[in-house]
Design an enzyme around this catalytic site. Structure first.
Site, PDB file in Angstrom:
ATOM      1  N   GLY A 100     -10.965 -57.177  16.180  1.00  0.00           N
ATOM      2  CA  GLY A 100     -12.384 -56.944  15.952  1.00  0.00           C
ATOM      3  C   GLY A 100     -13.196 -56.707  17.209  1.00  0.00           C
ATOM      4  O   GLY A 100     -14.422 -56.591  17.139  1.00  0.00           O
ATOM      5  N   GLN A 101     -12.537 -56.612  18.375  1.00  0.00           N
ATOM      6  CA  GLN A 101     -13.302 -56.362  19.601  1.00  0.00           C
ATOM      7  C   GLN A 101     -13.769 -54.908  19.627  1.00  0.00           C
ATOM      8  O   GLN A 101     -12.956 -53.980  19.434  1.00  0.00           O
ATOM      9  CB  GLN A 101     -12.456 -56.668  20.847  1.00  0.00           C
ATOM     10  CG  GLN A 101     -13.288 -56.598  22.132  1.00  0.00           C
ATOM     11  CD  GLN A 101     -12.506 -56.996  23.380  1.00  0.00           C
ATOM     12  OE1 GLN A 101     -11.303 -57.260  23.329  1.00  0.00           O
ATOM     13  NE2 GLN A 101     -13.201 -57.020  24.508  1.00  0.00           N
ATOM     14  N   ILE A 119     -27.280 -57.948  18.555  1.00  0.00           N
ATOM     15  CA  ILE A 119     -28.183 -56.992  17.896  1.00  0.00           C
ATOM     16  C   ILE A 119     -27.982 -56.987  16.377  1.00  0.00           C
ATOM     17  O   ILE A 119     -28.875 -56.571  15.635  1.00  0.00           O
ATOM     18  CB  ILE A 119     -27.976 -55.585  18.503  1.00  0.00           C
ATOM     19  CG1 ILE A 119     -29.195 -54.705  18.313  1.00  0.00           C
ATOM     20  CG2 ILE A 119     -26.716 -54.922  17.969  1.00  0.00           C
ATOM     21  CD1 ILE A 119     -29.169 -53.444  19.171  1.00  0.00           C
ATOM     22  N   HIS A 173     -16.880 -61.271  26.125  1.00  0.00           N
ATOM     23  CA  HIS A 173     -18.074 -61.937  25.593  1.00  0.00           C
ATOM     24  C   HIS A 173     -17.650 -63.025  24.622  1.00  0.00           C
ATOM     25  O   HIS A 173     -16.715 -62.865  23.852  1.00  0.00           O
ATOM     26  CB  HIS A 173     -19.019 -60.950  24.910  1.00  0.00           C
ATOM     27  CG  HIS A 173     -18.368 -60.070  23.882  1.00  0.00           C
ATOM     28  ND1 HIS A 173     -17.633 -58.949  24.223  1.00  0.00           N
ATOM     29  CD2 HIS A 173     -18.326 -60.158  22.541  1.00  0.00           C
ATOM     30  CE1 HIS A 173     -17.174 -58.388  23.121  1.00  0.00           C
ATOM     31  NE2 HIS A 173     -17.570 -59.100  22.079  1.00  0.00           N
ATOM     32  N   LEU A 174     -18.387 -64.116  24.692  1.00  0.00           N
ATOM     33  CA  LEU A 174     -18.163 -65.268  23.828  1.00  0.00           C
ATOM     34  C   LEU A 174     -19.266 -65.281  22.778  1.00  0.00           C
ATOM     35  O   LEU A 174     -20.454 -65.386  23.119  1.00  0.00           O
ATOM     36  CB  LEU A 174     -18.194 -66.539  24.685  1.00  0.00           C
ATOM     37  CG  LEU A 174     -17.993 -67.877  23.962  1.00  0.00           C
ATOM     38  CD1 LEU A 174     -16.679 -67.919  23.211  1.00  0.00           C
ATOM     39  CD2 LEU A 174     -18.051 -69.015  24.992  1.00  0.00           C
TER      40      LEU A 174
HETATM   41  P1  5GP Z   1     -17.079 -57.651  19.363  1.00  0.00           P
HETATM   42  O1  5GP Z   1     -16.962 -56.927  18.040  1.00  0.00           O
HETATM   43  O2  5GP Z   1     -16.637 -56.752  20.519  1.00  0.00           O
HETATM   44  O3  5GP Z   1     -16.440 -59.001  19.406  1.00  0.00           O
HETATM   45  O4  5GP Z   1     -18.615 -57.955  19.555  1.00  0.00           O
HETATM   46  C1  5GP Z   1     -19.524 -57.021  20.028  1.00  0.00           C
HETATM   47  C2  5GP Z   1     -20.877 -57.478  19.570  1.00  0.00           C
HETATM   48  O5  5GP Z   1     -21.853 -56.757  20.301  1.00  0.00           O
HETATM   49  C3  5GP Z   1     -21.146 -57.188  18.085  1.00  0.00           C
HETATM   50  O6  5GP Z   1     -21.400 -58.411  17.412  1.00  0.00           O
HETATM   51  C4  5GP Z   1     -22.362 -56.264  18.109  1.00  0.00           C
HETATM   52  O7  5GP Z   1     -23.274 -56.540  17.079  1.00  0.00           O
HETATM   53  C5  5GP Z   1     -22.955 -56.523  19.486  1.00  0.00           C
HETATM   54  N1  5GP Z   1     -23.671 -55.399  20.054  1.00  0.00           N
HETATM   55  C6  5GP Z   1     -23.272 -54.094  20.030  1.00  0.00           C
HETATM   56  N2  5GP Z   1     -24.174 -53.334  20.680  1.00  0.00           N
HETATM   57  C7  5GP Z   1     -25.147 -54.180  21.116  1.00  0.00           C
HETATM   58  C8  5GP Z   1     -26.361 -53.977  21.857  1.00  0.00           C
HETATM   59  O8  5GP Z   1     -26.722 -52.867  22.261  1.00  0.00           O
HETATM   60  N3  5GP Z   1     -27.102 -55.083  22.116  1.00  0.00           N
HETATM   61  C9  5GP Z   1     -26.730 -56.329  21.690  1.00  0.00           C
HETATM   62  N4  5GP Z   1     -27.547 -57.332  21.987  1.00  0.00           N
HETATM   63  N5  5GP Z   1     -25.602 -56.553  21.000  1.00  0.00           N
HETATM   64  C10 5GP Z   1     -24.823 -55.496  20.718  1.00  0.00           C
END
Ligand code: 5GP
Ligand code: ZN
Length: 115
Positions: A94-95, A34, A101-102
């Protein structure tokens, strides 16, 4: 199939929350981030709820490998041979979403080391 009713990515996998899905396999779903950090920024997730990549690898090595092959298919479908794959594991790394998720990033020069 285990799911977490409060998990955002479980809801995107089931379709309860809309996602811009670009690829599906038996064990994975891929959808656009997103808040994209590159021209191509897709998240490939296991259908099964596991909190991070390490837990996923322990529980389901086949699904773990399928994430990587799905990532290649996603990049190739958009014309990219070169791409970066990232698993952020833990808040300090940063998670922010605790469903494995990859990240698949492509379409701009990638710096190394990453920030
Ligand atoms: P992390 O920071 O956990 O590695 O990555 C989480 C990712 O999920 C972030 O890049 C963030 O932009 C994405 N994200 C968060 N909420 C949503 C959502 O509602 N839909 C989508 N498609 N991505 C999301
Ligand atoms: Zn989940």
């Amino acid at each position: 199939m285990t799911a977490d009713t409060d998990c955002l990515f479980c809801k995107i996998v089931t379709g309860e929350i809309p996602g811009d899905v670009v690829h599906r396999t038996e064990r994975t779903v891929a959808f656009r981030d997103i808040n994209p950090q590159a021209p191509l920024h897709v998240l490939v997730v296991p259908r099964e709820h596991l909190p991070n990549a390490a837990a996923l690898a322990e529980a389901d090595p086949v699904a773990t490998a399928e994430l990587v092959t799905a990532a290649k298919a996603v990049a190739a479908a958009e014309g990219y041979d070169d791409y970066r794959l990232v698993f952020n594991t833990g808040a300090d790394a940063g998670q922010t979403v605790f469903h494995a998720h990859l990240h698949v990033l492509a379409g701009r020069g990638q710096t190394w080391p990453p920030g």
